[in-house]
Motif scaffolding. Structure first.
Motif, PDB file in Angstrom:
ATOM      1  N   GLU A  21       0.754  -1.020   0.156  1.00 45.79           N
ATOM      2  CA  GLU A  21      -0.310  -0.373   0.193  1.00 45.79           C
ATOM      3  C   GLU A  21       0.337   1.168   0.382  1.00 45.79           C
ATOM      4  N   LEU A  22       2.193   1.017   0.189  1.00 49.43           N
ATOM      5  CA  LEU A  22       3.344   2.407   0.387  1.00 49.43           C
ATOM      6  C   LEU A  22       3.478   2.626  -0.343  1.00 49.43           C
ATOM      7  N   GLY A  23       3.550   1.761  -1.685  1.00 48.47           N
ATOM      8  CA  GLY A  23       4.031   1.696  -3.034  1.00 48.47           C
ATOM      9  C   GLY A  23       5.576   1.007  -3.098  1.00 48.47           C
ATOM     10  N   PHE A  24       6.135   0.642  -2.014  1.00 49.38           N
ATOM     11  CA  PHE A  24       7.281   0.029  -1.875  1.00 49.38           C
ATOM     12  C   PHE A  24       8.008  -1.381  -2.739  1.00 49.38           C
ATOM     13  N   MET A  25       6.514  -1.809  -3.973  1.00 52.23           N
ATOM     14  CA  MET A  25       6.967  -2.544  -4.790  1.00 52.23           C
ATOM     15  C   MET A  25       6.788  -2.251  -6.426  1.00 52.23           C
ATOM     16  N   ALA A  30       6.754   7.433  -3.638  1.00 49.48           N
ATOM     17  CA  ALA A  30       6.531   9.239  -3.572  1.00 49.48           C
ATOM     18  C   ALA A  30       6.153   9.333  -4.835  1.00 49.48           C
ATOM     19  N   ALA A  31       5.499   9.306  -5.774  1.00 47.85           N
ATOM     20  CA  ALA A  31       5.985  10.500  -6.984  1.00 47.85           C
ATOM     21  C   ALA A  31       6.530  11.275  -7.466  1.00 47.85           C
ATOM     22  N   THR A  32       7.946  10.182  -6.856  1.00 52.47           N
ATOM     23  CA  THR A  32       8.618  10.596  -7.252  1.00 52.47           C
ATOM     24  C   THR A  32       9.839   9.537  -9.268  1.00 52.47           C
ATOM     25  N   ASP A  33      10.363  10.160  -9.617  1.00 49.25           N
ATOM     26  CA  ASP A  33      11.223   9.172 -10.466  1.00 49.25           C
ATOM     27  C   ASP A  33      11.733   8.372 -10.299  1.00 49.25           C
ATOM     28  N   ILE A 106       8.133  15.265  -1.579  1.00 53.34           N
ATOM     29  CA  ILE A 106       7.893  14.088  -1.030  1.00 53.34           C
ATOM     30  C   ILE A 106       7.356  13.584   0.319  1.00 53.34           C
ATOM     31  N   HIS A 107       7.810  15.059   1.280  1.00 58.50           N
ATOM     32  CA  HIS A 107       7.036  14.916   2.689  1.00 58.50           C
ATOM     33  C   HIS A 107       5.630  15.355   2.515  1.00 58.50           C
ATOM     34  N   ALA A 108       4.866  16.265   1.100  1.00 60.86           N
ATOM     35  CA  ALA A 108       3.773  16.846   0.942  1.00 60.86           C
ATOM     36  C   ALA A 108       2.630  15.519   0.570  1.00 60.86           C
ATOM     37  N   TYR A 109       3.463  14.918  -0.370  1.00 62.20           N
ATOM     38  CA  TYR A 109       2.719  13.255  -1.147  1.00 62.20           C
ATOM     39  C   TYR A 109       2.251  11.577   0.633  1.00 62.20           C
ATOM     40  N   GLY A 110       3.703  12.315   1.384  1.00 58.09           N
ATOM     41  CA  GLY A 110       3.734  11.542   2.430  1.00 58.09           C
ATOM     42  C   GLY A 110       2.668  11.567   3.683  1.00 58.09           C
ATOM     43  N   GLN A 111       2.783  12.582   3.919  1.00 54.95           N
ATOM     44  CA  GLN A 111       1.743  13.921   4.955  1.00 54.95           C
ATOM     45  C   GLN A 111       0.139  13.220   4.164  1.00 54.95           C
ATOM     46  N   LEU A 112       0.249  13.272   3.324  1.00 65.05           N
ATOM     47  CA  LEU A 112      -1.182  13.184   2.519  1.00 65.05           C
ATOM     48  C   LEU A 112      -1.850  11.756   2.229  1.00 65.05           C
ATOM     49  N   VAL A 114      -0.702   9.723   4.859  1.00 68.16           N
ATOM     50  CA  VAL A 114      -0.865   9.223   6.392  1.00 68.16           C
ATOM     51  C   VAL A 114      -2.091   9.628   6.575  1.00 68.16           C
ATOM     52  N   GLU A 115      -2.488  11.469   5.896  1.00 71.02           N
ATOM     53  CA  GLU A 115      -3.732  11.804   6.500  1.00 71.02           C
ATOM     54  C   GLU A 115      -5.057  11.409   6.355  1.00 71.02           C
ATOM     55  N   THR A 116      -4.924  10.184   4.853  1.00 69.35           N
ATOM     56  CA  THR A 116      -6.117   9.886   3.967  1.00 69.35           C
ATOM     57  C   THR A 116      -6.552   8.213   4.864  1.00 69.35           C
ATOM     58  N   ALA A 117      -5.318   7.820   5.408  1.00 70.43           N
ATOM     59  CA  ALA A 117      -5.018   6.457   5.428  1.00 70.43           C
ATOM     60  C   ALA A 117      -5.978   6.897   7.446  1.00 70.43           C
ATOM     61  N   LEU A 118      -5.013   7.790   8.241  1.00 67.56           N
ATOM     62  CA  LEU A 118      -5.623   7.776   9.705  1.00 67.56           C
ATOM     63  C   LEU A 118      -7.298   8.747   9.983  1.00 67.56           C
ATOM     64  N   GLU A 119      -8.196   9.313   8.315  1.00 69.67           N
ATOM     65  CA  GLU A 119      -9.100   9.107   8.080  1.00 69.67           C
ATOM     66  C   GLU A 119     -10.054   7.954   8.865  1.00 69.67           C
ATOM     67  N   HIS A 120      -9.700   7.024   8.640  1.00 71.23           N
ATOM     68  CA  HIS A 120     -10.700   6.005   8.337  1.00 71.23           C
ATOM     69  C   HIS A 120     -10.290   4.582   9.889  1.00 71.23           C
ATOM     70  N   LEU A 121      -9.609   6.255  10.996  1.00 75.50           N
ATOM     71  CA  LEU A 121      -9.420   5.129  12.259  1.00 75.50           C
ATOM     72  C   LEU A 121      -9.925   6.335  13.551  1.00 75.50           C
ATOM     73  N   ASN A 122     -10.181   5.672  14.724  1.00 76.06           N
ATOM     74  CA  ASN A 122     -10.589   6.763  15.501  1.00 76.06           C
ATOM     75  C   ASN A 122      -9.508   7.077  16.373  1.00 76.06           C
ATOM     76  N   PRO A 123      -9.183   8.560  16.971  1.00 76.92           N
ATOM     77  CA  PRO A 123      -8.240   9.078  18.090  1.00 76.92           C
ATOM     78  C   PRO A 123      -7.810   7.908  18.190  1.00 76.92           C
ATOM     79  N   SER A 124      -8.381   6.972  19.397  1.00 78.74           N
ATOM     80  CA  SER A 124      -7.522   6.114  19.854  1.00 78.74           C
ATOM     81  C   SER A 124      -6.870   5.413  18.615  1.00 78.74           C
TER      82      SER A 124
END
Length: 318
Positions: A21-25, A30-33, A106-112, A114-124
């Motif tokens: 899911e993080l794209g390491f395959m 991170a949307a770079t070349d 790269i930071h902007a891509y990674g932050q987005l 993580v933020e998008t994934a965390l939206e599926h979880l509650n704060p705890s």
């Protein structure tokens, strides 16, 4: 301490999913070349000013020739420059203006991501992910480098009320005792109401609570209630640890803080109530001078358990 085979497989499965899911395959990240190793190199060079290629080899755990080829490509692409120290023997890597723009993207891509994934979880759950990933990453690093790190080495102990303490301490109690003793709603409600009432009395100097935190998440607690027993006796209450912090010395540290507080305040005795079968906690109590003074079966918490009372007398009052 060995882990259960089913837990190991669960972690391995989750790790494989994260890699995909993080794209390491993929060939680029991170949307770079650039390859995953090149992206990580740029991030580390930004984070640690003045890295050399040799230091990058150790940091990324890659062979020297691979790092040399990768650095050469990044220099040719205009992302890096290599500058020599005053004696000319050590060459340090720095980001160019283009490299800084690339790292920002790269930071902007990674932050987005993580933020998008965390939206599926509650704060705890979000806090649990942060805590678990940090601990697991440290464990993997310790395995590679041979440096041992205790489970509680990054835990901080503080005193007094902090936002979320009532809910989090109640949650840890409810989860643990549901598994261990089959307790349910009644027990959880009693813990929540008792703790909520107690924190309203923390302005009294005879009362105190200690919380252990890891990455700003509460992972343990203990409290001394100096009012409810009377007779110059202190009541030790709400001693609990998150499962991931057991065995690292955090419980011992919390208990010692509470006992030292009681001795300093001049309480003649400390009492605590617990349940039979919690052997690890009992060893901690006995190490601090507590002794079993009473036990009986009861079902007031929703299931039949053996309730125990431990007492510790102040050393000079024995």
């Amino acid at each position: 301490m060995s882990a259960h085979p089913a837990l190991i497989e669960e972690i391995r499965s989750a790790s494989r999913t994260m890699v995909r899911e993080l794209g390491f395959m993929r060939a680029t990240l991170a949307a770079t070349d650039y390859s995953p190793s090149a992206v990580h190199s740029l991030l580390e060079i930004e984070a640690q000013t003045g890295l050399t290629a040799a230091q990058l080899v150790q940091l990324l755990d890659l062979d020297k020739s691979s790092v040399s080829r990768m650095v050469a490509k990044l220099i040719k692409a205009g992302e890096l420059v290599e500058s020599a120290d005053s004696d000319g023997r050590v060459k340090r890597l720095q980001l160019t203006r283009q490299g800084k723009r690339t790292v920002a993207a790269i930071h902007a891509y990674g932050q987005l991501q993580v933020e998008t994934a965390l939206e599926h979880l509650n704060p705890s759950q979000q806090q649990a992910v942060a805590q678990g990933l940090a601990a697991y990453a440290q464990a993997l690093n310790a395995q590679r480098t041979g440096e041992s790190q205790a489970p509680g080495s990054a835990v901080e102990i503080s005193t007094g009320y902090r936002p979320g303490v009532v809910g989090r301490v109640t949650e840890m109690h409810a989860a643990f005792y549901a598994r261990h003793s089959g307790f349910g709603q009644f027990f959880e409600s009693r813990v929540a109401s008792g703790l909520a009432e107690f924190v309203g009395r923390l302005d009294q100097p005879c009362n105190q609570i200690w919380v252990a935190t890891l990455n700003e998440r509460i992972v343990g607690s203990v409290a001394i209630d100096g009012q409810d027993l009377g007779n110059h006796q202190a009541h030790l209450r709400w001693f609990i640890l998150d499962d991931g912090c057991r065995g690292g010395g955090v419980g011992r540290q919390l208990l010692r803080e509470a006992v030292a507080f009681c001795d300093g305040f001049g309480f003649e005795a400390i009492e605590l109530a617990t349940f039979k079968g919690l052997d690890a906690a009992r060893r901690l109590y006995e190490a601090e001078g507590f002794a079993l003074t009473h036990e009986e079966q009861g079902s007031q918490w929703g299931s039949v358990v053996t309730e125990q009372q431990f007492t510790r007398l102040r050393p000079d009052a024995r």
